[in-house]
Design a protein around this motif. Structure first.
Motif, PDB file in Angstrom:
ATOM      1  N   LEU A 215       8.670   4.404  -5.493  1.00 18.19           N
ATOM      2  CA  LEU A 215       8.661   5.962  -4.930  1.00 18.19           C
ATOM      3  C   LEU A 215       7.429   6.116  -4.832  1.00 18.19           C
ATOM      4  CD1 LEU A 215      10.812   5.591  -6.959  1.00 18.19           C
ATOM      5  CD2 LEU A 215      10.196   7.346  -8.101  1.00 18.19           C
ATOM      6  N   ASP A 216       7.218   6.993  -3.713  1.00 19.55           N
ATOM      7  CA  ASP A 216       4.919   7.206  -3.333  1.00 19.55           C
ATOM      8  C   ASP A 216       4.907   8.450  -3.328  1.00 19.55           C
ATOM      9  OD1 ASP A 216       6.218   7.325  -1.216  1.00 19.55           O
ATOM     10  OD2 ASP A 216       5.332   5.124  -0.593  1.00 19.55           O
ATOM     11  N   GLY A 217       3.727   8.715  -2.809  1.00 21.73           N
ATOM     12  CA  GLY A 217       3.100  10.078  -2.689  1.00 21.73           C
ATOM     13  C   GLY A 217       4.153  10.774  -1.344  1.00 21.73           C
ATOM     14  N   ASP A 218       5.124  10.037  -0.565  1.00 18.06           N
ATOM     15  CA  ASP A 218       5.805  10.614   0.329  1.00 18.06           C
ATOM     16  C   ASP A 218       7.274  10.740   0.113  1.00 18.06           C
ATOM     17  OD1 ASP A 218       3.891  10.515   2.792  1.00 18.06           O
ATOM     18  OD2 ASP A 218       3.975   8.158   2.949  1.00 18.06           O
ATOM     19  N   GLY A 219       7.804  10.450  -0.649  1.00 19.37           N
ATOM     20  CA  GLY A 219       9.213  10.621  -1.885  1.00 19.37           C
ATOM     21  C   GLY A 219       9.641   9.594  -2.190  1.00 19.37           C
ATOM     22  N   TRP A 220      10.704   9.123  -2.275  1.00 22.37           N
ATOM     23  CA  TRP A 220      11.252   8.278  -2.023  1.00 22.37           C
ATOM     24  C   TRP A 220      12.160   7.661  -1.486  1.00 22.37           C
ATOM     25  CZ3 TRP A 220      16.928   8.381  -2.018  1.00 22.37           C
ATOM     26  CH2 TRP A 220      16.558   9.480  -1.512  1.00 22.37           C
ATOM     27  N   THR A 221      12.578   6.246  -0.991  1.00 17.08           N
ATOM     28  CA  THR A 221      13.517   4.899  -0.369  1.00 17.08           C
ATOM     29  C   THR A 221      14.432   4.416  -1.987  1.00 17.08           C
ATOM     30  OG1 THR A 221      11.982   3.767  -0.094  1.00 17.08           O
ATOM     31  CG2 THR A 221      12.054   5.295   1.764  1.00 17.08           C
ATOM     32  N   VAL A 222      15.278   4.042  -0.653  1.00 15.41           N
ATOM     33  CA  VAL A 222      16.488   2.942  -2.070  1.00 15.41           C
ATOM     34  C   VAL A 222      16.954   2.060  -0.538  1.00 15.41           C
ATOM     35  CG1 VAL A 222      18.525   2.809  -2.886  1.00 15.41           C
ATOM     36  CG2 VAL A 222      17.028   4.883  -3.423  1.00 15.41           C
ATOM     37  N   THR A 223      16.198   0.744  -0.882  1.00 14.79           N
ATOM     38  CA  THR A 223      16.887   0.172  -0.093  1.00 14.79           C
ATOM     39  C   THR A 223      18.151  -1.260  -0.548  1.00 14.79           C
ATOM     40  OG1 THR A 223      15.171  -0.870  -0.600  1.00 14.79           O
ATOM     41  CG2 THR A 223      15.387   0.024   1.394  1.00 14.79           C
ATOM     42  N   ASP A 224      18.822  -2.330   0.125  1.00 16.12           N
ATOM     43  CA  ASP A 224      19.356  -2.786  -0.773  1.00 16.12           C
ATOM     44  C   ASP A 224      18.377  -3.929  -0.904  1.00 16.12           C
ATOM     45  OD1 ASP A 224      19.468  -4.276   1.607  1.00 16.12           O
ATOM     46  OD2 ASP A 224      21.427  -3.832   2.138  1.00 16.12           O
ATOM     47  N   HIS A 225      19.866  -5.098  -1.674  1.00 18.19           N
ATOM     48  CA  HIS A 225      19.143  -6.564  -1.717  1.00 18.19           C
ATOM     49  C   HIS A 225      18.434  -7.056   0.100  1.00 18.19           C
ATOM     50  CE1 HIS A 225      22.736  -7.992  -0.330  1.00 18.19           C
ATOM     51  NE2 HIS A 225      22.098  -9.270  -0.086  1.00 18.19           N
ATOM     52  N   SER A 226      18.642  -6.819   0.833  1.00 14.37           N
ATOM     53  CA  SER A 226      18.171  -7.409   2.189  1.00 14.37           C
ATOM     54  C   SER A 226      16.937  -6.417   2.666  1.00 14.37           C
ATOM     55  CB  SER A 226      19.107  -7.835   2.962  1.00 14.37           C
ATOM     56  OG  SER A 226      20.261  -8.260   2.700  1.00 14.37           O
ATOM     57  N   GLY A 227      16.275  -5.256   1.935  1.00 20.03           N
ATOM     58  CA  GLY A 227      15.172  -4.251   2.603  1.00 20.03           C
ATOM     59  C   GLY A 227      15.780  -3.226   3.034  1.00 20.03           C
ATOM     60  N   ASP A 228      17.368  -3.110   3.816  1.00 18.21           N
ATOM     61  CA  ASP A 228      17.600  -2.475   4.586  1.00 18.21           C
ATOM     62  C   ASP A 228      17.974  -0.911   3.788  1.00 18.21           C
ATOM     63  OD1 ASP A 228      17.624  -4.314   6.113  1.00 18.21           O
ATOM     64  OD2 ASP A 228      19.694  -4.733   6.447  1.00 18.21           O
ATOM     65  N   ARG A 229      17.507  -0.344   4.984  1.00 17.86           N
ATOM     66  CA  ARG A 229      17.759   1.151   3.705  1.00 17.86           C
ATOM     67  C   ARG A 229      19.765   1.991   3.411  1.00 17.86           C
ATOM     68  NH1 ARG A 229      13.799   6.080   4.757  1.00 17.86           N
ATOM     69  NH2 ARG A 229      14.911   8.208   3.395  1.00 17.86           N
ATOM     70  N   VAL A 230      19.912   2.064   1.968  1.00 15.69           N
ATOM     71  CA  VAL A 230      20.293   2.573   2.178  1.00 15.69           C
ATOM     72  C   VAL A 230      20.965   4.723   1.736  1.00 15.69           C
ATOM     73  CG1 VAL A 230      22.024   2.905   0.115  1.00 15.69           C
ATOM     74  CG2 VAL A 230      20.776   0.607   0.493  1.00 15.69           C
ATOM     75  N   GLU A 231      21.586   4.506   2.701  1.00 16.85           N
ATOM     76  CA  GLU A 231      21.562   5.941   2.148  1.00 16.85           C
ATOM     77  C   GLU A 231      22.404   6.691   1.197  1.00 16.85           C
ATOM     78  OE1 GLU A 231      20.326   9.019   4.702  1.00 16.85           O
ATOM     79  OE2 GLU A 231      19.756   6.556   5.517  1.00 16.85           O
ATOM     80  N   LYS A 232      21.513   7.621   0.283  1.00 19.98           N
ATOM     81  CA  LYS A 232      22.110   7.943  -1.050  1.00 19.98           C
ATOM     82  C   LYS A 232      22.149   9.560  -0.506  1.00 19.98           C
ATOM     83  CE  LYS A 232      22.016   5.424  -4.451  1.00 19.98           C
ATOM     84  NZ  LYS A 232      23.272   4.713  -4.505  1.00 19.98           N
ATOM     85  N   THR A 233      23.668  10.043  -1.587  1.00 21.64           N
ATOM     86  CA  THR A 233      23.594  11.150  -1.956  1.00 21.64           C
ATOM     87  C   THR A 233      22.878  11.664  -3.161  1.00 21.64           C
ATOM     88  OG1 THR A 233      26.213  10.925  -1.354  1.00 21.64           O
ATOM     89  CG2 THR A 233      26.117  12.891  -2.387  1.00 21.64           C
TER      90      THR A 233
END
Length: 596
Positions: A215-233
């Motif tokens: 969570l930062d000033g640009d919003g939020w990102t979720v990634t898996d254990h490998s660092g690949d981005r996860v698309e969340k609902t």
């Protein structure tokens, strides 16, 4: 078993937002609290005791920073002291971490870190995490990579949030302990449960095991254990913030007891076709179990016992297991459906039991109150009880809604000769329950027996789990000794404890064999001068042998259990209130038990 809050994007209001969020998580149970703000450095304040103690400490300090994390702790490793309260820091004070769960390999990690020159200041397992992050930072990792590296070395259950000096971000990871993001315009929140930020946003993202959030000033990102981005609902929470207020009641528990008629209507709405005499529940498909195993803990276990009885009455073999026992010694499953009953959907023992069943090839279902919970995501099927948020630690409206939902499950997957009668009783149940709450003599009964040495509760059939639940409520919120028994077992030992100072609450409904036999047990009690409180519909004539009567409307035996339970909840509430107990936050207890 405690609360986490994180916040990015609230500017000067960040600290107040954190403390407000912690206050909304008090219902989860805690014994200390703290906050950390991150800017050029880390500013931290934490205290043993309640959040008011933290507020008092903050009044004398100025915590600067643009992002922050907070925590309410329920002690596992080390007593509730200022030093053991979260957040915890590294040797240099550049990292702050809060954590729910148990890190199983913490002693090995701690020994390793101490050997490398790190200094520890608490008894907690959590403190290894900031020191691991410190090592990773010193090895050249950036803050996000350092937190990932630290988390990769942990074994056990955890929901972790961390901040690092000089980085305007909150980092978080979860494994077997819940975390949810709150998404608002210009601000992002992180919490162990939605009420922490529900006053600010109704848009949520549920993290899954193994996922990592930034969570930062640009919003939020979720990634898996490998660092690949996860698309969340992004989901929308469908309850109003005012539902987590007391609405004029003295306690959340009393409010939630009185919310039961509405909760039952929500549970039943759209699922019952009285004209057709049928039940239609989403996500059941063609589910027709040939056997059912229920797994649950605490109050939910009593609901599971009731559910097993429903299926046995329909000719389907069914058993209820304590989830903690099932998880460590899974019984033969065959082709049974395994049903977990858990209000939160995050109960550690129940999740372990469901996972053990899945490993053995079983179909699984969860009966839960929480959309998006771990159990709801992992099971093949989910049946939501729709009770709305429950803040009081001792379950009240969620238990009655579980009983209603289990009736729907049994009616929707089996056949009985009295289906229409049961459906009619369910239709009338909210109104019948309102009548019980409006007319209950529970407060007068509580006044009479508030000074008793102990309390016994007895019942047969569908009323046996109600007796167990009545005793549990009494124990939880009054701290008095209470026991529940199958009525016939009273004479096989417990009768030795019956005296004129041990009132016996007898749940007797209907006029069949079970009722007649329980009346016989009541006579045994009466002969030993113990006072009797009968919870009854008046069909068995048990009131002739009772000192007090708590009346319920005549109804089906299944729904009679819900009505009888409401009386017992009210008795426990009034006894606790007269004793001056902390009803909404009983000592040593937590709302969501996320450790085994």
């Amino acid at each position: 078993m405690c609360g986490i809050i994180g916040c990015v994007g609230r500017g000067a209001e960040t600290l107040d937002t954190l403390v407000h969020g912690l206050s909304k998580l008090e219902y989860r149970g805690y014994d200390s609290a703290g906050v950390a703000m991150a800017g050029d450095g880390i500013a931290l304040c934490k205290t043993a005791g309640e959040i008011d103690e933290l507020r008092g400490a903050l009044a004398d300090r100025s915590l600067a920073g643009s992002v922050g994390i907070g925590h309410t702790r329920w002690s596992t490793h080390g007593p509730p002291t200022d030093g053991n309260a979260h957040p915890h820091q590294d040797c240099h004070g550049d990292v702050a971490v809060v954590h729910n769960g148990i890190i199983e390999n913490y002693q090995r990690l701690r020994d390793e870190l101490v050997g490398a020159g790190h200094t520890f200041t608490s008894d907690t397992d959590t403190e290894v995490v900031p020191h691991l992050i410190e090592d990773a930072l010193e090895a050249g990792h950036d803050p996000e990579a350092a937190v990932r590296e630290a988390v990769s070395r942990l074994e056990g259950s955890y929901a972790i949030a961390a901040v690092v000096a000089g980085t305007e971000a909150v980092f978080a990871a979860r494994n077997d302990s819940p975390l949810v993001l709150g998404i608002d315009d210009g601000a992002t929140y992180l919490a162990s449960d939605v009420p922490a930020f529900r006053d600010f946003t109704d848009r949520v993202v549920y993290l899954a095991d193994g996922e990592f959030a930034r969570l930062d000033g640009d919003g939020w990102t979720v990634t898996d254990h490998s660092g690949d981005r996860v698309e969340k609902t992004v989901d929308t929470v469908d309850w109003d913030p005012e539902e987590t207020g007391k609405s004029g009641y003295d306690h959340f528990m009393l409010k939630e007891i009185h919310e039961q008629p509405r909760a039952l209507r929500q549970c039943l709405r759209g699922r019952v076709d009285e004209m057709a005499g049928s039940v239609d529940i989403d996500d059941l498909g063609d589910l027709s179990p040939t056997g059912v195993q229920f797994v649950a803990c605490g109050t939910s276990y009593h609901a599971a016992m009731y559910g097993a009885h429903l299926f046995r009455d329909a000719g389907i073999p069914a058993q209820a297991f304590l989830a903690s026992e099932y998880a460590t010694a899974t019984p033969p499953i065959g082709d049974a459906l395994v049903v977990g009953v858990t209000q939160s959907g995050e109960t550690a023992d129940t999740l372990s039991a469901l996972r053990a069943a899945r490993k053995r090839g079983a179909r699984t279902m969860v009966v839960t109150n929480t959309v998006g919970s771990t159990a709801a995501r992992e099971c093949d099927h989910a049946l939501y009880i729709r009770a709305g948020p429950e803040i009081g630690v001792a379950a009240s409206k969620t238990f009655s809604s579980q009983l209603a939902a289990l009736n729907l499950l049994a009616l929707g997957t089996t056949s009985t000769t009295d289906t229409r009668e049961i459906i009619a009783a369910l239709r009338d149940l909210p109104g019948d329950l309102q009548r019980v709450l409006d007319e209950s003599a529970a407060e007068a009964v509580a006044e009479t027996y508030v000074d008793s040495d102990a309390y016994f509760f007895i019942g047969r059939g569908y009323q046996y789990p109600v007796a167990l639940e009545g005793a549990l409520k009494m124990k939880e919120i009054t701290y008095k000794h209470a026991e529940g028994f199958a009525s016939g077992e009273l004479k096989h030992g417990p009768l030795a404890l019956v005296t004129e100072k041990t009132p016996v609450f007898a749940v007797v409904t209907g006029d069949g064999e079970q009722a007649r036999k329980t009346v016989g047990n009541v006579k045994e009690v009466e002969a030993r001068d113990a006072p009797v409180v009968a919870v009854t519909d008046g069909r068995s004539d048990v009131e002739r042998y009772a000192d007090h009567v708590l009346e319920i409307p005549e109804t089906h035996q299944r729904t009679a259990a819900v009505l009888a339970n409401a009386h017992l909840q009210m008795v426990s509430y009034h006894v606790a209130n007269k004793l001056g107990r902390n009803i909404d936050k009983p000592r040593n207890l937590a709302k969501s038990v996320t450790v085994e």
